[in-house]
Design a protein around this motif. Structure first.
Motif, PDB file in Angstrom:
ATOM      1  N   VAL A 226       0.853  -1.185   0.000  1.00 29.92           N
ATOM      2  CA  VAL A 226       0.000   0.000   0.000  1.00 29.92           C
ATOM      3  C   VAL A 226       0.891   1.238   0.000  1.00 29.92           C
ATOM      4  O   VAL A 226       1.792   1.366   0.832  1.00 29.92           O
ATOM      5  N   GLU A 227       0.658   2.130  -0.960  1.00 28.81           N
ATOM      6  CA  GLU A 227       1.385   3.401  -1.002  1.00 28.81           C
ATOM      7  C   GLU A 227       0.503   4.484  -0.397  1.00 28.81           C
ATOM      8  O   GLU A 227      -0.654   4.648  -0.801  1.00 28.81           O
ATOM      9  N   VAL A 228       1.049   5.196   0.575  1.00 28.95           N
ATOM     10  CA  VAL A 228       0.285   6.206   1.304  1.00 28.95           C
ATOM     11  C   VAL A 228       0.940   7.569   1.138  1.00 28.95           C
ATOM     12  O   VAL A 228       2.154   7.714   1.349  1.00 28.95           O
ATOM     13  N   GLU A 229       0.159   8.552   0.745  1.00 30.78           N
ATOM     14  CA  GLU A 229       0.602   9.940   0.694  1.00 30.78           C
ATOM     15  C   GLU A 229      -0.065  10.676   1.850  1.00 30.78           C
ATOM     16  O   GLU A 229      -1.287  10.659   1.978  1.00 30.78           O
ATOM     17  N   PHE A 245       3.888  -8.002   6.454  1.00 30.28           N
ATOM     18  CA  PHE A 245       4.868  -7.983   7.536  1.00 30.28           C
ATOM     19  C   PHE A 245       4.339  -7.190   8.732  1.00 30.28           C
ATOM     20  O   PHE A 245       3.892  -6.042   8.573  1.00 30.28           O
ATOM     21  N   PRO A 246       4.387  -7.759   9.928  1.00 26.81           N
ATOM     22  CA  PRO A 246       3.810  -7.129  11.123  1.00 26.81           C
ATOM     23  C   PRO A 246       4.349  -5.726  11.393  1.00 26.81           C
ATOM     24  O   PRO A 246       3.577  -4.826  11.759  1.00 26.81           O
ATOM     25  N   GLU A 247       5.649  -5.528  11.212  1.00 28.15           N
ATOM     26  CA  GLU A 247       6.225  -4.218  11.505  1.00 28.15           C
ATOM     27  C   GLU A 247       5.697  -3.147  10.554  1.00 28.15           C
ATOM     28  O   GLU A 247       5.463  -1.993  10.942  1.00 28.15           O
ATOM     29  N   ASP A 248       5.461  -3.530   9.279  1.00 26.80           N
ATOM     30  CA  ASP A 248       4.898  -2.594   8.309  1.00 26.80           C
ATOM     31  C   ASP A 248       3.430  -2.304   8.618  1.00 26.80           C
ATOM     32  O   ASP A 248       2.965  -1.159   8.482  1.00 26.80           O
ATOM     33  N   LYS A 249       2.682  -3.325   8.999  1.00 28.77           N
ATOM     34  CA  LYS A 249       1.264  -3.129   9.333  1.00 28.77           C
ATOM     35  C   LYS A 249       1.118  -2.171  10.513  1.00 28.77           C
ATOM     36  O   LYS A 249       0.244  -1.303  10.527  1.00 28.77           O
ATOM     37  N   THR A 266      -3.247   0.442  -3.404  1.00 32.86           N
ATOM     38  CA  THR A 266      -2.367  -0.709  -3.578  1.00 32.86           C
ATOM     39  C   THR A 266      -1.539  -0.491  -4.845  1.00 32.86           C
ATOM     40  O   THR A 266      -1.939   0.247  -5.750  1.00 32.86           O
ATOM     41  N   LYS A 267      -0.385  -1.117  -4.896  1.00 35.38           N
ATOM     42  CA  LYS A 267       0.477  -0.927  -6.056  1.00 35.38           C
ATOM     43  C   LYS A 267       1.232  -2.209  -6.361  1.00 35.38           C
ATOM     44  O   LYS A 267       1.456  -3.041  -5.483  1.00 35.38           O
ATOM     45  N   GLU A 268       1.624  -2.343  -7.624  1.00 36.62           N
ATOM     46  CA  GLU A 268       2.434  -3.486  -8.020  1.00 36.62           C
ATOM     47  C   GLU A 268       3.847  -3.283  -7.489  1.00 36.62           C
ATOM     48  O   GLU A 268       4.454  -2.228  -7.663  1.00 36.62           O
ATOM     49  N   ALA A 269       4.362  -4.276  -6.840  1.00 34.49           N
ATOM     50  CA  ALA A 269       5.701  -4.180  -6.288  1.00 34.49           C
ATOM     51  C   ALA A 269       6.738  -4.191  -7.403  1.00 34.49           C
ATOM     52  O   ALA A 269       6.630  -4.940  -8.360  1.00 34.49           O
ATOM     53  N   THR A 270       7.734  -3.324  -7.290  1.00 29.12           N
ATOM     54  CA  THR A 270       8.878  -3.400  -8.191  1.00 29.12           C
ATOM     55  C   THR A 270       9.836  -4.468  -7.675  1.00 29.12           C
ATOM     56  O   THR A 270       9.786  -4.855  -6.504  1.00 29.12           O
ATOM     57  N   LEU A 271      10.731  -4.923  -8.557  1.00 32.38           N
ATOM     58  CA  LEU A 271      11.718  -5.906  -8.119  1.00 32.38           C
ATOM     59  C   LEU A 271      12.590  -5.357  -6.997  1.00 32.38           C
ATOM     60  O   LEU A 271      12.984  -6.087  -6.094  1.00 32.38           O
ATOM     61  N   GLU A 272      12.883  -4.072  -7.064  1.00 33.04           N
ATOM     62  CA  GLU A 272      13.710  -3.474  -6.005  1.00 33.04           C
ATOM     63  C   GLU A 272      12.990  -3.521  -4.662  1.00 33.04           C
ATOM     64  O   GLU A 272      13.588  -3.856  -3.634  1.00 33.04           O
ATOM     65  N   GLU A 273      11.713  -3.198  -4.658  1.00 26.70           N
ATOM     66  CA  GLU A 273      10.942  -3.253  -3.411  1.00 26.70           C
ATOM     67  C   GLU A 273      10.850  -4.685  -2.891  1.00 26.70           C
ATOM     68  O   GLU A 273      10.963  -4.928  -1.686  1.00 26.70           O
ATOM     69  N   ILE A 274      10.647  -5.627  -3.811  1.00 27.33           N
ATOM     70  CA  ILE A 274      10.587  -7.036  -3.400  1.00 27.33           C
ATOM     71  C   ILE A 274      11.932  -7.483  -2.841  1.00 27.33           C
ATOM     72  O   ILE A 274      11.998  -8.179  -1.821  1.00 27.33           O
ATOM     73  N   PHE A 275      13.002  -7.052  -3.501  1.00 25.97           N
ATOM     74  CA  PHE A 275      14.346  -7.404  -3.027  1.00 25.97           C
ATOM     75  C   PHE A 275      14.556  -6.924  -1.593  1.00 25.97           C
ATOM     76  O   PHE A 275      15.045  -7.664  -0.738  1.00 25.97           O
ATOM     77  N   ILE A 276      14.177  -5.692  -1.329  1.00 28.42           N
ATOM     78  CA  ILE A 276      14.361  -5.134   0.012  1.00 28.42           C
ATOM     79  C   ILE A 276      13.521  -5.890   1.032  1.00 28.42           C
ATOM     80  O   ILE A 276      13.976  -6.187   2.146  1.00 28.42           O
ATOM     81  N   LYS A 277      12.291  -6.234   0.670  1.00 25.66           N
ATOM     82  CA  LYS A 277      11.417  -6.959   1.597  1.00 25.66           C
ATOM     83  C   LYS A 277      11.946  -8.359   1.891  1.00 25.66           C
ATOM     84  O   LYS A 277      11.908  -8.821   3.022  1.00 25.66           O
ATOM     85  N   VAL A 278      12.448  -9.019   0.850  1.00 27.67           N
ATOM     86  CA  VAL A 278      12.905 -10.404   1.014  1.00 27.67           C
ATOM     87  C   VAL A 278      14.238 -10.470   1.760  1.00 27.67           C
ATOM     88  O   VAL A 278      14.453 -11.330   2.605  1.00 27.67           O
ATOM     89  N   THR A 279      15.148  -9.533   1.437  1.00 29.16           N
ATOM     90  CA  THR A 279      16.500  -9.624   1.970  1.00 29.16           C
ATOM     91  C   THR A 279      16.768  -8.694   3.147  1.00 29.16           C
ATOM     92  O   THR A 279      17.725  -8.879   3.880  1.00 29.16           O
TER      93      THR A 279
END
Length: 284
Positions: A226-229, A245-249, A266-279
């Protein structure tokens, strides 16, 4: 085309491993992205697979050759484009390619044809030392195709190039892949990986954290962001939160409770965002 099992390497030959217990396969005809920040171990693995570093631990087969006993014939089948250009400055562009072509036991591509392909037409008789960084990079890229490799190693192939030339390089990569060339792409640029790769591996601190296709990763993570402005201290801020992820919620709920929300979607995750979340790591 590539099979790697339990690959580990230590530059000091001690227990401090730069890569540890690496396992993956690259199928014939696919573009496989090896993604991670600087120092993650990408180049170490690539250098082992291309014979620049000696295999210490584990197993690896490249283009059907066991790299424990590297055969000269293997180099007829592979090409390598380095991130740091290593051309001969005192030779012309054409002389660089002609010299390199003599190292192979197979038919090679005409030098002028390759120079034209990468946008260096008319520069064939100019010494490489007079080239800009981007032109040297294109010459290195052209050189990697001279033996028409079946397996092509590309290390940051669009680095230092202006958008127009980078687009041309990506089209060449796509064309070669459509012709059946298998590609091992090493990069920290998630945008080029997303555009080109059939599958990607995330590597951090010498370990692979995940292997999957960009499409599957987006399906898995895309509807969970979710992208929030919002307004904070009279300033507009934009943040992206995971709804998994609990900390993000918890952080998202805090923003909703304590700040004026302007937009939320809601937004489509970029690979960079997924990389950061996974690693848990960024790409710098």
């Amino acid at each position: 085309m590539i099979k790697v099992k339990n690959l580990s390497h230590s530059y000091n030959k001690d227990e401090k491993y730069q890569v540890k217990n690496i396992n993956f396969e690259v199928k014939k005809g696919e573009i496989f992205g090896f993604l991670g920040p600087s120092g993650a171990g990408k180049s170490t693995v690539q250098n082992i697979l291309t014979g620049l570093l000696q295999l210490q631990e584990g197993e690896a087969v490249v283009a059907d050759y066991d790299i424990k006993n590297i055969s000269k014939e293997m180099f007829n089948k592979i090409g390598m484009s380095f991130e740091q250009s290593n051309v001969y400055s005192k030779l012309t562009a054409k002389e660089n390619l002609d010299f390199y072509s003599k190292l192979f036991d197979v038919k090679t591509v005409d030098s002028n044809e390759l120079l034209n392909l990468v946008g260096l037409e008319g520069k064939e008789n100019v010494k490489a030392g007079e080239f800009s960084k981007g032109m040297k990079h294109r010459l290195t890229f052209a050189r990697s195709m001279i033996n028409e490799p079946e397996l092509w190693f590309l290390d940051e192939p669009t680095t230092g190039l202006d958008p127009s030339i980078a687009a041309d390089i990506k089209e060449i990569i796509k064309t070669k892949n459509n012709d059946g060339v298998t590609i091992f792409l090493t990069t920290h640029n998630m945008f080029i990986a997303d555009e080109l790769c059939d599958r990607v591996a995330f590597i951090v601190d010498g370990e692979i954290k995940l292997i999957d296709s960009p499409e599957n990763l987006k399906l898995q993570y895309g509807e969970q962001l979710v992208e929030v402005e919002y307004i904070e201290n009279n300033e507009t801020k934009i943040k992206t939160f995971s709804t998994v992820f609990p900390e993000d919620k918890k952080a998202l709920q805090t923003v909703i409770d304590q700040h004026e929300i302007k937009t939320m979607h809601t937004k489509e995750a970029t690979l960079e965002e997924i990389f950061i979340k996974v690693t848990g790591r960024g790409l710098v």
